[in-house]
Design a protein around this motif. Structure first.
Motif, PDB file in Angstrom:
ATOM      1  N   CYS A 193      -2.306  -5.566  -7.237  1.00  0.00           N
ATOM      2  CA  CYS A 193      -1.707  -6.817  -7.712  1.00  0.00           C
ATOM      3  C   CYS A 193      -0.796  -6.647  -8.921  1.00  0.00           C
ATOM      4  O   CYS A 193      -0.033  -7.568  -9.249  1.00  0.00           O
ATOM      5  N   THR A 194      -0.849  -5.506  -9.609  1.00  0.00           N
ATOM      6  CA  THR A 194       0.051  -5.302 -10.754  1.00  0.00           C
ATOM      7  C   THR A 194       1.442  -4.878 -10.302  1.00  0.00           C
ATOM      8  O   THR A 194       2.395  -4.956 -11.074  1.00  0.00           O
ATOM      9  N   ALA A 195       1.570  -4.438  -9.047  1.00  0.00           N
ATOM     10  CA  ALA A 195       2.874  -4.016  -8.521  1.00  0.00           C
ATOM     11  C   ALA A 195       3.594  -5.205  -7.900  1.00  0.00           C
ATOM     12  O   ALA A 195       2.958  -6.108  -7.351  1.00  0.00           O
ATOM     13  N   PRO A 196       4.927  -5.232  -7.956  1.00  0.00           N
ATOM     14  CA  PRO A 196       5.655  -6.291  -7.244  1.00  0.00           C
ATOM     15  C   PRO A 196       5.395  -6.176  -5.735  1.00  0.00           C
ATOM     16  O   PRO A 196       5.383  -5.080  -5.177  1.00  0.00           O
ATOM     17  N   GLN A 222       1.036 -10.656  -9.207  1.00  0.00           N
ATOM     18  CA  GLN A 222       1.704 -11.222 -10.377  1.00  0.00           C
ATOM     19  C   GLN A 222       3.187 -11.462 -10.120  1.00  0.00           C
ATOM     20  O   GLN A 222       3.792 -12.352 -10.708  1.00  0.00           O
ATOM     21  N   GLN A 223       3.788 -10.688  -9.235  1.00  0.00           N
ATOM     22  CA  GLN A 223       5.216 -10.825  -8.976  1.00  0.00           C
ATOM     23  C   GLN A 223       5.476 -10.597  -7.487  1.00  0.00           C
ATOM     24  O   GLN A 223       4.951  -9.655  -6.894  1.00  0.00           O
ATOM     25  N   THR A 224       6.274 -11.469  -6.878  1.00  0.00           N
ATOM     26  CA  THR A 224       6.695 -11.274  -5.490  1.00  0.00           C
ATOM     27  C   THR A 224       8.208 -11.319  -5.424  1.00  0.00           C
ATOM     28  O   THR A 224       8.861 -12.007  -6.219  1.00  0.00           O
ATOM     29  N   ILE A 225       8.764 -10.566  -4.504  1.00  0.00           N
ATOM     30  CA  ILE A 225      10.207 -10.542  -4.257  1.00  0.00           C
ATOM     31  C   ILE A 225      10.408 -10.892  -2.790  1.00  0.00           C
ATOM     32  O   ILE A 225       9.907 -10.193  -1.903  1.00  0.00           O
ATOM     33  N   GLU A 226      11.127 -11.989  -2.531  1.00  0.00           N
ATOM     34  CA  GLU A 226      11.316 -12.449  -1.155  1.00  0.00           C
ATOM     35  C   GLU A 226      12.538 -11.791  -0.539  1.00  0.00           C
ATOM     36  O   GLU A 226      13.644 -11.865  -1.075  1.00  0.00           O
ATOM     37  N   LEU A 227      12.327 -11.137   0.580  1.00  0.00           N
ATOM     38  CA  LEU A 227      13.400 -10.494   1.326  1.00  0.00           C
ATOM     39  C   LEU A 227      13.412 -11.064   2.740  1.00  0.00           C
ATOM     40  O   LEU A 227      12.382 -11.441   3.283  1.00  0.00           O
ATOM     41  N   GLY A 228      14.578 -11.092   3.361  1.00  0.00           N
ATOM     42  CA  GLY A 228      14.757 -11.884   4.567  1.00  0.00           C
ATOM     43  C   GLY A 228      14.350 -11.246   5.870  1.00  0.00           C
ATOM     44  O   GLY A 228      14.453 -11.871   6.912  1.00  0.00           O
ATOM     45  N   SER A 229      13.898  -9.999   5.857  1.00  0.00           N
ATOM     46  CA  SER A 229      13.533  -9.360   7.118  1.00  0.00           C
ATOM     47  C   SER A 229      12.575  -8.215   6.840  1.00  0.00           C
ATOM     48  O   SER A 229      12.438  -7.744   5.705  1.00  0.00           O
ATOM     49  N   MET A 230      11.922  -7.757   7.906  1.00  0.00           N
ATOM     50  CA  MET A 230      11.027  -6.621   7.773  1.00  0.00           C
ATOM     51  C   MET A 230      11.797  -5.354   7.401  1.00  0.00           C
ATOM     52  O   MET A 230      11.315  -4.511   6.642  1.00  0.00           O
ATOM     53  N   GLY A 240      12.162   1.585  -4.140  1.00  0.00           N
ATOM     54  CA  GLY A 240      11.336   1.499  -5.331  1.00  0.00           C
ATOM     55  C   GLY A 240      11.216   0.108  -5.926  1.00  0.00           C
ATOM     56  O   GLY A 240      10.795  -0.038  -7.079  1.00  0.00           O
ATOM     57  N   LEU A 241      11.552  -0.940  -5.135  1.00  0.00           N
ATOM     58  CA  LEU A 241      11.447  -2.298  -5.669  1.00  0.00           C
ATOM     59  C   LEU A 241      10.002  -2.769  -5.789  1.00  0.00           C
ATOM     60  O   LEU A 241       9.713  -3.693  -6.536  1.00  0.00           O
ATOM     61  N   GLY A 242       9.100  -2.185  -5.025  1.00  0.00           N
ATOM     62  CA  GLY A 242       7.709  -2.613  -5.047  1.00  0.00           C
ATOM     63  C   GLY A 242       6.976  -2.066  -3.841  1.00  0.00           C
ATOM     64  O   GLY A 242       7.431  -1.104  -3.200  1.00  0.00           O
TER      65      GLY A 242
END
Length: 314
Positions: A193-196, A222-230, A240-242
């Motif tokens: 959970c500490t990683a994006p 703690q942090q999420t990054i929304e991306l539009g596809s698998m 290396g984004l998460g």
């Protein structure tokens, strides 16, 4: 029956379906090689026969009326019956011919071409039209009866559906090989959970399943990054984004090449079943019937294909 309905032509219904699909008179005209005035004329004639408007313009967007929704379902059934007739006539000549219209949730798109290739080896004159959708889109297509069959997980419980579970879809945690978590053993979900966390768009069935499972396990990122596809999730992890929770099928090659590392999380993989689905009572074309029977009967072949992808037969 209203006598006016008997005066509808198949060409009018083809034009109508094209407008429904593209939500644009001009794009529909391009797709079916007509002028825009010709498309408008066909729709006006169809509305006169129906006795109700088929489309509303709100702003610059085209919306279907309730009459259009009803006509779309009926026209899909009519063309489905004609396609089925064509297949039956071919079957009488001694071979199964026709097209399988198949919609699949995006997590299945890596496996389904191999599945259809096995089917096509037995029925070489069958073609495939494959549409890749997310879970929300799959549910809408089921409601509109858009496809012969769908392959999806999390089959809606509030719809009258026939479904056949046939393959488990393992969801695993992946990270780049240099990530600090990649060198650890016996991880728990909460340790991640500490990683994006890279997540799919709203409407994705995989995202919903992961969110529900993490909530159940009290793993709050703690942090999420929304991306539009698998694919963008996968490339984001490599960049290396998460980290991400992805179908093992989707990252099989990256795991084999070492570009990604599967994290040894005790509560994973999260198993979901892929199911072959159609509305209950739907008339299936001969090709769709044969494909359904193939999935039901050829468990040995599916097991062999699944082994190549690290999957587990359902």
């Amino acid at each position: 029956m209203r006598k006016s309905l008997l005066r509808m032509t198949l060409r009018q219904l083809q034009v109508f379906q094209a407008v429904c699909e593209s939500r644009s008179y001009s794009r529909a005209a391009e797709e079916i090689s007509l002028t825009q005035p010709a498309v408008s004329l066909q729709i006006r004639q169809l509305e006169a026969l129906i006795g109700q408007p088929l489309f509303d313009y709100i702003g610059k967007k085209l919306y279907l009326t309730e009459a259009a929704d009803a006509l779309l379902r009926a026209s899909s059934d009519i063309f489905g019956r004609l396609e089925s007739l064509d297949m039956q006539l071919s079957d009488l000549q001694g071979s199964l011919q026709g097209q399988l219209n198949l919609a699949v949730e995006s997590s299945a798109k890596y496996f389904v071409p191999h599945l259809f290739a096995a089917f096509k080896r037995q029925y070489p004159e069958v073609s495939l039209q494959l549409v890749v959708v997310n879970h929300a889109q799959a549910v809408r297509r089921l409601s509109a009866n858009r496809d012969d069959l769908l392959i999806m997980s999390q089959v809606p419980q509030d719809m009258s559906l026939e479904f056949l579970p046939f393959l488990d879809n393992p969801i695993i945690a992946v990270a780049p090989p240099e990530h600090p978590l990649a060198g650890q053993a016996n991880l728990m979900l909460q340790d991640l959970c500490t990683a994006p966390l890279l997540v799919r768009e709203p409407g994705s069935g995989t995202r919903k399943a992961i969110e529900d499972y993490c909530h159940q396990k009290r793993a709050h990122f703690q942090q999420t990054i929304e991306l539009g596809s698998m694919e963008s999730q996968r490339e984001g992890v490599i960049a290396g984004l998460g980290i991400a929770l992805l179908s093992r099928h989707a990252v099989r090659r990256e795991l084999e090449s070492g570009a990604l590392r599967e994290l040894p999380v005790k509560e994973l993989p999260l198993m979901r079943s892929w199911c072959l689905v159609h509305p209950r009572g739907k008339y299936l074309s001969p090709v769709a019937q044969t494909f359904f029977a193939f999935i039901r009967a050829e468990r040995a072949q599916i097991s062999g294909l699944a082994a190549r992808f690290g999957a587990v037969p359902g």
